[in-house]
Design an enzyme around this catalytic site. Structure first.
Site, PDB file in Angstrom:
ATOM      1  N   CYS A  16       0.874  -1.187   0.000  1.00 30.31           N
ATOM      2  CA  CYS A  16       0.000   0.000   0.000  1.00 30.31           C
ATOM      3  C   CYS A  16       0.903   1.226   0.000  1.00 30.31           C
ATOM      4  O   CYS A  16       0.962   1.986   0.963  1.00 30.31           O
ATOM      5  CB  CYS A  16      -0.915  -0.004   1.214  1.00 30.31           C
ATOM      6  N   GLY A  63       4.761   6.852  -1.703  1.00 29.71           N
ATOM      7  CA  GLY A  63       6.098   6.287  -1.659  1.00 29.71           C
ATOM      8  C   GLY A  63       6.982   6.665  -0.500  1.00 29.71           C
ATOM      9  O   GLY A  63       8.192   6.410  -0.545  1.00 29.71           O
ATOM     10  N   ASP A  68      -0.107   0.233  -5.364  1.00 29.63           N
ATOM     11  CA  ASP A  68      -1.223   0.974  -4.793  1.00 29.63           C
ATOM     12  C   ASP A  68      -2.379   0.917  -5.779  1.00 29.63           C
ATOM     13  O   ASP A  68      -2.184   0.633  -6.972  1.00 29.63           O
ATOM     14  CB  ASP A  68      -0.851   2.431  -4.494  1.00 29.63           C
ATOM     15  N   ASP A  89       1.199  -0.893   4.685  1.00 32.31           N
ATOM     16  CA  ASP A  89       0.861   0.371   5.353  1.00 32.31           C
ATOM     17  C   ASP A  89      -0.617   0.607   5.066  1.00 32.31           C
ATOM     18  O   ASP A  89      -0.989   1.326   4.146  1.00 32.31           O
ATOM     19  CB  ASP A  89       1.736   1.495   4.806  1.00 32.31           C
ATOM     20  N   CYS A 137      -1.624   3.973  10.970  1.00 31.89           N
ATOM     21  CA  CYS A 137      -1.442   5.197  11.760  1.00 31.89           C
ATOM     22  C   CYS A 137      -2.721   5.446  12.552  1.00 31.89           C
ATOM     23  O   CYS A 137      -3.235   6.565  12.603  1.00 31.89           O
ATOM     24  CB  CYS A 137      -1.057   6.391  10.885  1.00 31.89           C
TER      25      CYS A 137
END
Length: 441
Positions: A245, A249, A269, A316, A369
């Site tokens: 994902c 970058g 992606d 990610d 996150c």
């Protein structure tokens, strides 16, 4: 610009953000491009007003409803922020909101009375409920409190402060000492980050993109927590790595740098514009061992064709971004419960699909996150329950081998970084290793 004109610009940006749901930084950027007469100092003041309002929106709304008996809107939020956070008097507000060119329309009778009532008030009040005090949406508070436990109030309060500007040194071109010297030569003051061996924390908000140190690829903007997530992937030169994902970058660049341009990284992606945006960053950084791929979905046939090929697969994952609310305060007001449900389901599908890419003995690194357990520990435990071929590699052991030194608070079986405990954005990292093939060790 006059103070009133600045207030009018902030109101216009907040109006547009509310109407479209677009990120506030993109809306502000568009406003400034369409009004090029606005100078740098005015842009900074307007942005400070916009983000100030967004950071304390729940408290502003509480006062608007309590003292004004009015419906909160961007205009009244700006008024209240000026009074409670900037110390403006009712007369100063009325003078700025006078309807003159570029300034907001005059206060109506109810607004004028409300401005007068704010004279002796402060932003905080003991009667404010916890969600209001912490400027959090009511609906997400139970999940955050359950996920964060006894530290919830401290962690959520830390999300209200602006985030620092962190840079990652591109080790393909410089070491941290050289990068700090180059920044100093450009008039930018920085210091080594506490945890990341590649990180520099910069003072203020300097015009980094205008400097040679940035244009020449010596540094990239990347929060220290994101740097640490990349470090815990524990990549090495010569490996085959997939950044599943990859987005624009950021972590791809960090992985490629650690690998010294040796081996190969496939960066994937589903958003063509985002993955295309990585091209310029790769070129600037001097990275040439990365291939970019646009996938149709997490179950694109590309995954099946590359099954079992990778030493490391970094995920990610798309998430709520609750850990980044320091730098994206607007995101807390656009996120919905349905978004959380949809993201958790998507993360599950991504884990299931991307796990096919991992070779026997290889590792999958799951990163968000987010601060929510449903996106983090529970997501991983659910995957492990359905996939007995994977086991957890303790994050603190990987930290010792990659980052070095004592692990940050919250790093044990998994790595959970947060603004209050580690001084980074909120990140979660789980390291999952696939069992070796039969007959190997």
């Amino acid at each position: 610009m006059t103070p009133g004109a600045r207030a009018a610009a902030a109101i216009a940006i907040l109006d547009r953000h509310g109407a479209t749901g677009a990120p506030a930084d993109l809306v502000a950027g568009g406003h400034f491009r369409n009004n090029r007469y606005i100078g740098a100092k005015d842009r900074a003041a307007i942005a400070a007003m916009v983000y100030g309002v967004l950071r304390v929106r729940a408290q502003l709304d509480w006062w608007i409803e309590r003292e004004g008996r009015l419906d909160p809107d961007p205009r009244r939020r700006v008024m209240t922020w000026l009074a409670l956070c900037e110390g403006w008097t009712a007369d100063k507000i009325a003078h700025a909101f006078d309807g003159d060119r570029f300034r907001p329309a005059p206060l109506d009778e109810a607004e004028a009375r409300f401005a007068g009532r704010l004279k002796t008030r402060t932003l905080e009040h003991p009667l404010q409920p916890p969600a209001v005090q912490l400027n959090m949406p009511d609906w997400i508070m139970p999940a955050l409190e359950e996920s964060l436990g006894p530290a919830a109030a401290r962690e959520l309060a830390a999300l209200g402060a602006p985030a620092a500007l962190d840079l990652r040194v591109n080790v393909l071109k410089a070491d941290r000492t050289a990068a700090l010297a180059a920044l100093a030569g450009a008039g930018i003051t920085g210091a080594p980050t506490r945890w990341s061996p590649w990180g520099i924390r910069v003072e203020g908000r300097p015009p980094l993109s205008a400097t040679a140190v940035f244009r020449d690829g010596l540094v990239e903007v990347q929060d220290e927590g994101s740097q640490l997530a990349a470090a815990l992937a524990d990549v090495a030169p010569g490996q085959r790595v997939c950044d599943f994902c990859a987005g624009a970058g950021g972590k791809t660049l960090a992985l490629a740098a650690v690998m010294g341009n040796k081996g190969h990284v496939d960066a994937c992606d589903t958003e063509p514009k985002r993955i295309a945006g990585a091209t310029k960053r790769l070129r600037r950084a001097g990275v040439f061992n990365v291939t970019l791929h646009t996938l149709k979905s997490e179950r694109d046939p590309w995954v099946k064709h590359h099954a079992g090929r990778y030493d490391r697969v970094l995920i990610d994952a798309p998430c709520t971004g609750t850990g980044t609310w320091r730098r994206n305060p607007d995101a807390r007001w656009t996120l919905t419960a349905d978004d959380v449900t949809e993201l958790v389901a998507l993360q599950r599908r991504i884990l299931d699909s991307a796990s096919r890419l991992v070779r026997p003995g290889g590792r999958m690194i799951y990163v968000t996150c987010s601060l929510l357990a449903d996106e983090n520990e529970r997501q991983v435990e659910g995957f492990l329950a359905a996939n007995d071929g994977f086991t957890v590699v303790p994050a603190d052991a990987v930290w010792a081998a990659t980052v070095g030194g004592a692990a940050a608070p919250g790093v044990s079986r998994y790595a959970r970084l947060s603004p209050a405990s580690a001084g980074t954005d909120g990140f979660f990292v789980a390291i999952l290793e696939r069992a070796p093939a039969a007959g190997t060790a």
